[in-house]
Design an enzyme around this catalytic site. Structure first.
Site, short mmCIF file in Angstrom:
data_model
loop_
_atom_site.label_atom_id
_atom_site.label_comp_id
_atom_site.label_asym_id
_atom_site.label_seq_id
_atom_site.Cartn_x
_atom_site.Cartn_y
_atom_site.Cartn_z
N LYS A 177 0.88 -1.17 0.00
CA LYS A 177 0.00 0.00 0.00
C LYS A 177 0.92 1.21 0.00
O LYS A 177 1.34 1.67 1.07
CB LYS A 177 -0.91 -0.03 1.24
CG LYS A 177 -1.80 1.21 1.40
CD LYS A 177 -3.10 1.15 0.62
CE LYS A 177 -3.98 2.37 0.93
NZ LYS A 177 -5.29 2.35 0.29
N THR A 225 -3.47 7.25 3.74
CA THR A 225 -3.78 8.46 4.50
C THR A 225 -4.92 8.13 5.47
O THR A 225 -5.53 7.07 5.39
CB THR A 225 -4.22 9.60 3.56
OG1 THR A 225 -5.43 9.24 2.90
CG2 THR A 225 -3.13 9.92 2.54
N ASP A 249 -5.72 -0.11 6.12
CA ASP A 249 -5.57 -0.97 4.94
C ASP A 249 -4.34 -1.85 5.04
O ASP A 249 -4.41 -3.07 4.87
CB ASP A 249 -5.49 -0.11 3.67
CG ASP A 249 -6.83 0.41 3.22
OD1 ASP A 249 -6.89 1.06 2.17
OD2 ASP A 249 -7.84 0.17 3.93
N GLU A 299 -2.14 -1.72 -3.74
CA GLU A 299 -3.42 -1.00 -3.61
C GLU A 299 -3.19 0.50 -3.66
O GLU A 299 -2.41 1.04 -2.86
CB GLU A 299 -4.15 -1.36 -2.31
CG GLU A 299 -5.49 -0.59 -2.26
CD GLU A 299 -6.26 -0.74 -0.96
OE1 GLU A 299 -5.99 -1.69 -0.20
OE2 GLU A 299 -7.14 0.12 -0.71
N GLY A 300 -3.87 1.15 -4.57
CA GLY A 300 -3.76 2.61 -4.66
C GLY A 300 -4.48 3.27 -3.49
O GLY A 300 -5.01 2.61 -2.59
N ALA A 301 -4.48 4.60 -3.53
CA ALA A 301 -5.21 5.38 -2.53
C ALA A 301 -6.31 6.14 -3.27
O ALA A 301 -6.01 6.90 -4.20
CB ALA A 301 -4.28 6.36 -1.82
N GLY A 302 -7.54 5.89 -2.92
CA GLY A 302 -8.63 6.55 -3.62
C GLY A 302 -8.72 6.09 -5.07
O GLY A 302 -8.46 4.93 -5.37
N1 LIG Z 1 -18.72 -6.42 -1.48
C1 LIG Z 1 -18.65 -5.98 -0.20
N2 LIG Z 1 -19.32 -6.62 0.78
C2 LIG Z 1 -19.27 -6.18 2.06
N3 LIG Z 1 -18.58 -5.08 2.47
C3 LIG Z 1 -17.91 -4.41 1.50
C4 LIG Z 1 -17.90 -4.81 0.14
N4 LIG Z 1 -17.13 -3.94 -0.55
C5 LIG Z 1 -16.69 -3.04 0.33
N5 LIG Z 1 -17.14 -3.32 1.57
C6 LIG Z 1 -16.89 -2.53 2.79
O1 LIG Z 1 -16.99 -1.16 2.41
C7 LIG Z 1 -15.94 -0.39 3.04
C8 LIG Z 1 -15.06 0.23 1.95
O2 LIG Z 1 -14.40 -0.80 1.23
P1 LIG Z 1 -12.81 -0.76 1.06
O3 LIG Z 1 -12.16 -0.45 2.35
O4 LIG Z 1 -12.40 -2.01 0.37
O5 LIG Z 1 -12.67 0.49 0.08
P2 LIG Z 1 -11.33 1.07 -0.57
O6 LIG Z 1 -11.61 1.35 -1.99
O7 LIG Z 1 -10.21 0.17 -0.25
O8 LIG Z 1 -11.17 2.46 0.21
P3 LIG Z 1 -9.84 3.37 0.33
O9 LIG Z 1 -9.85 4.28 -0.84
O10 LIG Z 1 -10.02 4.07 1.64
O11 LIG Z 1 -8.66 2.46 0.34
C9 LIG Z 1 -15.19 -1.37 3.94
O12 LIG Z 1 -15.75 -1.33 5.24
C10 LIG Z 1 -15.46 -2.71 3.31
O13 LIG Z 1 -15.38 -3.78 4.22
C1 LIG Z 2 -8.68 8.56 3.30
C2 LIG Z 2 -9.21 7.59 2.27
N1 LIG Z 2 -9.47 6.33 2.97
C3 LIG Z 2 -8.24 7.37 1.13
N2 LIG Z 2 -7.07 6.70 1.65
C4 LIG Z 2 -7.80 8.64 0.44
C5 LIG Z 2 -8.86 9.14 -0.49
C6 LIG Z 2 -8.41 10.35 -1.25
C7 LIG Z 2 -9.52 10.90 -2.12
C8 LIG Z 2 -9.12 12.22 -2.72
C9 LIG Z 2 -10.16 12.75 -3.71
O1 LIG Z 2 -10.47 12.01 -4.69
O2 LIG Z 2 -10.72 13.82 -3.46
MG LIG Z 3 -8.46 0.52 0.84
#
Ligand SMILES: Nc1ncnc2c1ncn2[C@@H]1O[C@H](COP(=O)(O)OP(=O)(O)OP(=O)(O)O)[C@@H](O)[C@H]1O
Ligand SMILES: C[C@H](N)[C@H](N)CCCCCC(=O)O
Ligand SMILES: [Mg+2]
Length: 210
Positions: free
Chosen positions: A37, A41, A49, A114-117
């Protein structure tokens, strides 16, 4: 060594959710899987994460067993924001990220990054998450949501990748609004992207092709 950059149409879409399933699916097929990762943030004491990714990865790859979450991130910041905004001292150096990538790559057959956002999240003023995917020469998996509005976000993310000639696959994380997806969104995907697939049903097939 190969790498897969897991991105999404935005934050909170299911990148971590999908990456966790990818770890399990790849390990089940005998791959030595690693996780990275690069920038997290919204980190107070622990990086959420990185912590959960490492917890699952160390179970299937002993080369990650003695790592801490700090070992699988290059930068963490307290402000839950785009890295450029969270990095108030502007310490981010892309070469540092690339070096960490190289170090982690030595410990696995395939490194899940894994990217951020989403794709157009700024890392520095002129360098975005999409640019990091390109710099790492990773295969890209775009995770898209299922809620109303996802068609627009999906097509915009696809256009960003296509404009930069970054090859990618994409999937639907059936989660928000899943009960209306078949009526509200699926007709378009069936018409334009007949091979579309979901995380819950299509990940195995995707992994087999890696
Ligand atoms: N298919 C799913 N079933 C159940 N819960 C889910 C599912 N997809 C996402 N979630 C829940 O939704 C929330 C956001 O998902 P996740 O953390 O994977 O997003 P993300 O894209 O990694 O976010 P970030 O940009 O912060 O890294 C988490 O609590 C995750 O457990
Ligand atoms: C804090 C959050 N869980 C992510 N790691 C960061 C998301 C940045 C989004 C920025 C944007 O698209 O405005
Ligand atoms: Mg994530």
């Amino acid at each position: 060594m190969r790498s897969l950059f897991i991105t999404a149409t935005g934050t909170n879409i299911g990148k971590t959710h999908t990456t966790l399933k990818l770890i399990e699916a790849l390990a089940a097929r005998g791959f030595s899987v690693g996780v990275f990762k690069p920038i997290e943030t919204g980190v107070s004491d622990t990086a959420p994460d990185a912590t959960i990714l490492l917890e699952v990865c160390r179970k299937v790859n002993r080369n990650f067993a003695d790592f801490t979450p700090a070992d699988i991130t290059a930068y963490t910041f307290p402000l839950p924001a785009a890295p450029f905004c969270a990095d108030t001292e502007h310490i981010i150096n892309i070469d540092t990220i690339l070096e960490k990538y190289r170090q982690l790559s030595k410990r696995c057959d395939i490194l899940l990054v894994e990217g951020a956002g989403g794709l157009m999240v700024p890392v520095t003023k002129d360098f975005f998450m999409i640019d990091l995917a390109k710099a790492l020469k990773s295969k890209v998996l775009l995770v898209t949501p299922s809620q109303l509005g996802c068609i627009n976000d999906t097509l915009l993310s696809m256009e960003a990748l296509e404009t930069r000639k970054i090859p990618f696959e994409w999937c639907v994380n059936l989660y928000e609004d899943r009960d209306t997806f078949a009526q509200v969104t699926q007709p378009y995907y069936n018409a334009v992207f007949p091979g579309w697939w979901t995380v819950e049903k299509g990940l195995e097939t995707f992994v087999q092709k890696l």
